[in-house]
Design a protein around this motif. Structure first.
Motif, PDB file in Angstrom:
ATOM      1  N   SER A  55       0.848  -1.298   0.254  1.00  0.00           N
ATOM      2  CA  SER A  55       0.060   0.013  -0.150  1.00  0.00           C
ATOM      3  C   SER A  55       0.828   1.371   0.012  1.00  0.00           C
ATOM      4  CB  SER A  55      -0.887   0.125   1.389  1.00  0.00           C
ATOM      5  OG  SER A  55      -0.141   0.231   2.452  1.00  0.00           O
ATOM      6  N   ALA A  56       1.999   1.163   0.358  1.00  0.00           N
ATOM      7  CA  ALA A  56       3.035   2.347   0.341  1.00  0.00           C
ATOM      8  C   ALA A  56       3.237   2.811  -0.940  1.00  0.00           C
ATOM      9  CB  ALA A  56       4.198   1.928   1.213  1.00  0.00           C
ATOM     10  N   THR A  64     -11.083   6.536 -14.709  1.00  0.00           N
ATOM     11  CA  THR A  64     -10.728   5.394 -15.419  1.00  0.00           C
ATOM     12  C   THR A  64     -10.012   4.392 -14.796  1.00  0.00           C
ATOM     13  OG1 THR A  64      -8.855   6.686 -15.915  1.00  0.00           O
ATOM     14  CG2 THR A  64     -10.665   7.166 -17.385  1.00  0.00           C
ATOM     15  N   THR A  65      -9.167   4.739 -13.692  1.00  0.00           N
ATOM     16  CA  THR A  65      -8.414   3.625 -12.915  1.00  0.00           C
ATOM     17  C   THR A  65      -9.402   2.831 -11.928  1.00  0.00           C
ATOM     18  OG1 THR A  65      -6.528   5.174 -12.892  1.00  0.00           O
ATOM     19  CG2 THR A  65      -6.500   3.384 -11.140  1.00  0.00           C
ATOM     20  N   ALA A  66     -10.219   3.585 -11.310  1.00  0.00           N
ATOM     21  CA  ALA A  66     -11.152   2.782 -10.301  1.00  0.00           C
ATOM     22  C   ALA A  66     -12.046   1.386 -10.891  1.00  0.00           C
ATOM     23  CB  ALA A  66     -11.905   3.995  -9.572  1.00  0.00           C
ATOM     24  N   VAL A  67     -12.415   1.809 -12.136  1.00  0.00           N
ATOM     25  CA  VAL A  67     -13.268   0.865 -12.517  1.00  0.00           C
ATOM     26  C   VAL A  67     -12.507  -0.524 -12.809  1.00  0.00           C
ATOM     27  CG1 VAL A  67     -14.780   0.092 -14.598  1.00  0.00           C
ATOM     28  CG2 VAL A  67     -14.763   2.507 -13.791  1.00  0.00           C
ATOM     29  N   PHE A  68     -11.393  -0.533 -13.387  1.00  0.00           N
ATOM     30  CA  PHE A  68     -10.757  -1.679 -13.321  1.00  0.00           C
ATOM     31  C   PHE A  68      -9.932  -2.261 -12.190  1.00  0.00           C
ATOM     32  CE2 PHE A  68      -7.160   1.049 -14.973  1.00  0.00           C
ATOM     33  CZ  PHE A  68      -6.140   0.419 -14.368  1.00  0.00           C
ATOM     34  N   MET A  69      -9.595  -1.405 -11.274  1.00  0.00           N
ATOM     35  CA  MET A  69      -9.164  -1.540 -10.079  1.00  0.00           C
ATOM     36  C   MET A  69     -10.045  -2.552  -9.333  1.00  0.00           C
ATOM     37  SD  MET A  69      -5.974  -1.101  -9.270  1.00  0.00           S
ATOM     38  CE  MET A  69      -5.909  -0.778  -7.458  1.00  0.00           C
ATOM     39  N   ASN A 103      -6.105   4.220  -6.382  1.00  0.00           N
ATOM     40  CA  ASN A 103      -5.703   3.004  -5.852  1.00  0.00           C
ATOM     41  C   ASN A 103      -5.739   2.883  -4.437  1.00  0.00           C
ATOM     42  OD1 ASN A 103      -4.528   2.167  -8.204  1.00  0.00           O
ATOM     43  ND2 ASN A 103      -2.553   3.269  -8.020  1.00  0.00           N
ATOM     44  N   TRP A 104      -5.716   3.791  -3.743  1.00  0.00           N
ATOM     45  CA  TRP A 104      -6.021   4.048  -2.219  1.00  0.00           C
ATOM     46  C   TRP A 104      -7.543   3.944  -1.737  1.00  0.00           C
ATOM     47  CZ3 TRP A 104      -6.890   8.396   1.272  1.00  0.00           C
ATOM     48  CH2 TRP A 104      -7.022   8.056   2.575  1.00  0.00           C
ATOM     49  N   LEU A 105      -8.308   4.838  -2.275  1.00  0.00           N
ATOM     50  CA  LEU A 105      -9.622   4.813  -1.695  1.00  0.00           C
ATOM     51  C   LEU A 105     -10.502   3.606  -2.126  1.00  0.00           C
ATOM     52  CD1 LEU A 105     -10.306   8.880  -2.446  1.00  0.00           C
ATOM     53  CD2 LEU A 105     -10.193   7.559  -0.331  1.00  0.00           C
ATOM     54  N   VAL A 106     -10.342   3.281  -3.433  1.00  0.00           N
ATOM     55  CA  VAL A 106     -11.370   2.221  -3.871  1.00  0.00           C
ATOM     56  C   VAL A 106     -11.129   0.938  -3.251  1.00  0.00           C
ATOM     57  CG1 VAL A 106     -11.922   3.256  -6.149  1.00  0.00           C
ATOM     58  CG2 VAL A 106      -9.945   1.452  -5.845  1.00  0.00           C
ATOM     59  N   ILE A 107     -10.100   0.555  -2.833  1.00  0.00           N
ATOM     60  CA  ILE A 107      -9.376  -0.478  -2.028  1.00  0.00           C
ATOM     61  C   ILE A 107     -10.107  -0.611  -0.876  1.00  0.00           C
ATOM     62  CG2 ILE A 107      -8.022  -2.296  -1.484  1.00  0.00           C
ATOM     63  CD1 ILE A 107      -8.319  -2.132  -4.466  1.00  0.00           C
ATOM     64  N   ARG A 108     -10.044   0.566   0.129  1.00  0.00           N
ATOM     65  CA  ARG A 108     -10.703   0.753   1.178  1.00  0.00           C
ATOM     66  C   ARG A 108     -12.124   1.004   1.022  1.00  0.00           C
ATOM     67  NH1 ARG A 108      -7.384   3.096   5.182  1.00  0.00           N
ATOM     68  NH2 ARG A 108      -9.213   4.319   6.181  1.00  0.00           N
TER      69      ARG A 108
END
Length: 418
Positions: free
Chosen positions: A64-65, A237-242, A361-366
């Motif tokens: 996560s870093a 655009t990143t969040a959807v596939f993440m 990368n940080w918010l959607v995983i949380r």
């Protein structure tokens, strides 16, 4: 006629001179695809190496870093625009060398975390140095070359499982892979001292040379609704596939698939084909904003269908849809469009999209973690709805960009620097 032919010959010669740089750039992005996933493949081995045997959570914390480093690395854009693409590219390689050599030498998780954070900063320098260097070298193919970076990242992710299988078959230590990555980036970093790099904003300067000194651009930039939306697209655009790549296994199990891991393979293959197809479409003259409208709309429709039709086999279709329409280079198209609005400040523009990427990368995983903790067994379907909402937002963003483009075209405005 003779002068035009001579000018064309000189231009082509200059473009050809950047071929070694292009090889280094796209090799770096191929390796980037490998390093994005390799730590996840060796979680248990890394945990033991750092004195945390069996503690997978510690490795996830280290991973996560990278996102934190990406947020810090937003300054890489202005640094690249100020000191040049060569400097930013060398910094990207140096940070990655520190990251992976550090992983192998770290005595504990704390040191590994710091190394991962430095690696995240390196990712920002990579985007701020390598991507705009190709845009400056080949301005007429800006979008196509930017989308190609996604292809090489996806190809790196695609070949990684085969590399791991080969290593296991030959009983080769995972450390060889990490040290191999370190050596490759060290070699590319050294090569960057000697490879030709284009001047920052070279096409902008070339255009300015054709006008009188009094009419030359002053280097000021304008922030418009269009540029803000393109920056926000770094998130959408990143969040959807993440979200998809991090939750499709659980959804597959919920819908009764016996081997949900196959979903990722279908997704990866569709992504590879899509990036090449999207790149060809852009090269043929399809507007980037058209793709930024259509692709999220198809994603939203596929996610909604899978919410109501709880079918395991249908998920294979959805995996292909997500690979093609969510991971087909949308972020790279947003990067290309925003960079085109600020020809002399490309890296800064790219860093703004990168900031949205890091936040995603940080918010959607949380968010996915919170939903999983509160929604119980139905969590994967709730996450489907969340992802559909993000896709719809991306669709609306694409419409805004198209409207703004049309307005600029009517006013004969090609960029936002004056």
């Amino acid at each position: 006629m003779g002068e035009k032919t001579l000018d064309t010959s000189v231009t082509n010669s200059k473009k050809r001179s950047y071929l070694p740089t292009a090889v280094a750039v796209y090799t770096t992005f191929l390796m980037c695809g490998i390093i994005m996933s390799i730590s996840a493949q060796y979680k248990l081995q890394l945990a033991e190496l750092w004195g945390e045997k069996g503690n997978i959570a510690a490795v996830l914390s280290v991973s996560s870093a990278v996102g934190v480093g990406g947020l810090i690395g937003t300054l890489a854009g202005p640094i690249s625009d100020k000191f040049g693409r060569r400097f930013a590219s060398i910094m990207a390689c140096l940070c990655t060398v520190i990251n992976f050599a550090g992983f192998m030498l770290a005595p504990n998780v704390t040191v590994a975390y710091i190394c991962s954070l430095i690696g995240g900063i390196g990712n920002s320098f990579m985007n701020a140095g390598l991507t705009p260097s190709m845009q400056d070298a080949y301005p007429d193919k800006r979008s196509m070359l930017t989308v190609l970076t996604k292809f090489f990242v996806s190809f790196g992710q695609f070949i990684l499982p085969f590399v791991i299988v080969a290593f296991n078959a030959q009983h080769i230590s995972f450390k060889v892979a990490f040290w191999g990555i370190t050596v490759v980036y060290a070699v590319i970093g050294i090569a960057c001292f000697f490879l030709p790099f284009p001047e920052v904003g070279s096409q902008k300067k070339a255009a300015a040379d054709k006008v009188s000194d009094s009419a030359k651009p002053k280097g000021k930039i304008k922030i418009t609704f269009e540029s803000v939306i393109l920056g926000l697209m770094g998130f959408s655009t990143t969040a959807v596939f993440m979200v998809w790549t991090n939750t499709n296994q659980e959804l597959g199990k919920l819908y009764g698939l016996s081997n949900p891991a196959m979903l990722q393979s279908v997704y990866a293959i569709a992504s590879l084909i899509s990036v090449l197809t999207t790149s060809a479409m852009v090269a043929k003259g399809i507007r980037e904003s058209t793709i930024l409208i259509v692709y999220p709309a198809v994603c939203a429709a596929g996610l909604l269908l899978s919410y109501f039709v709880q079918s395991g086999p249908l998920l294979y279709v959805l995996a292909a849809v997500m690979g093609w329409f969510a991971s087909g280079g949308l972020m790279q198209l947003a990067v290309s469009l925003l960079a085109g609005l600020y020809p002399a400040h490309k890296a800064t523009a790219i860093s703004i999209v990168g900031l949205g990427n890091a936040l995603s990368n940080w918010l959607v995983i949380r968010a996915c973690g919170s939903i999983t903790a509160t929604a119980g067994t139905n969590a994967p379907r709730v996450i489907l709805l969340m992802n559909m909402t993000i896709a719809i937002i991306g669709f609306v963003f694409g419409i805004f960009v198209r409207v703004s483009q049309n307005r600029r075209a009517k006013n004969n405005i090609t960029d936002l620097e004056s």
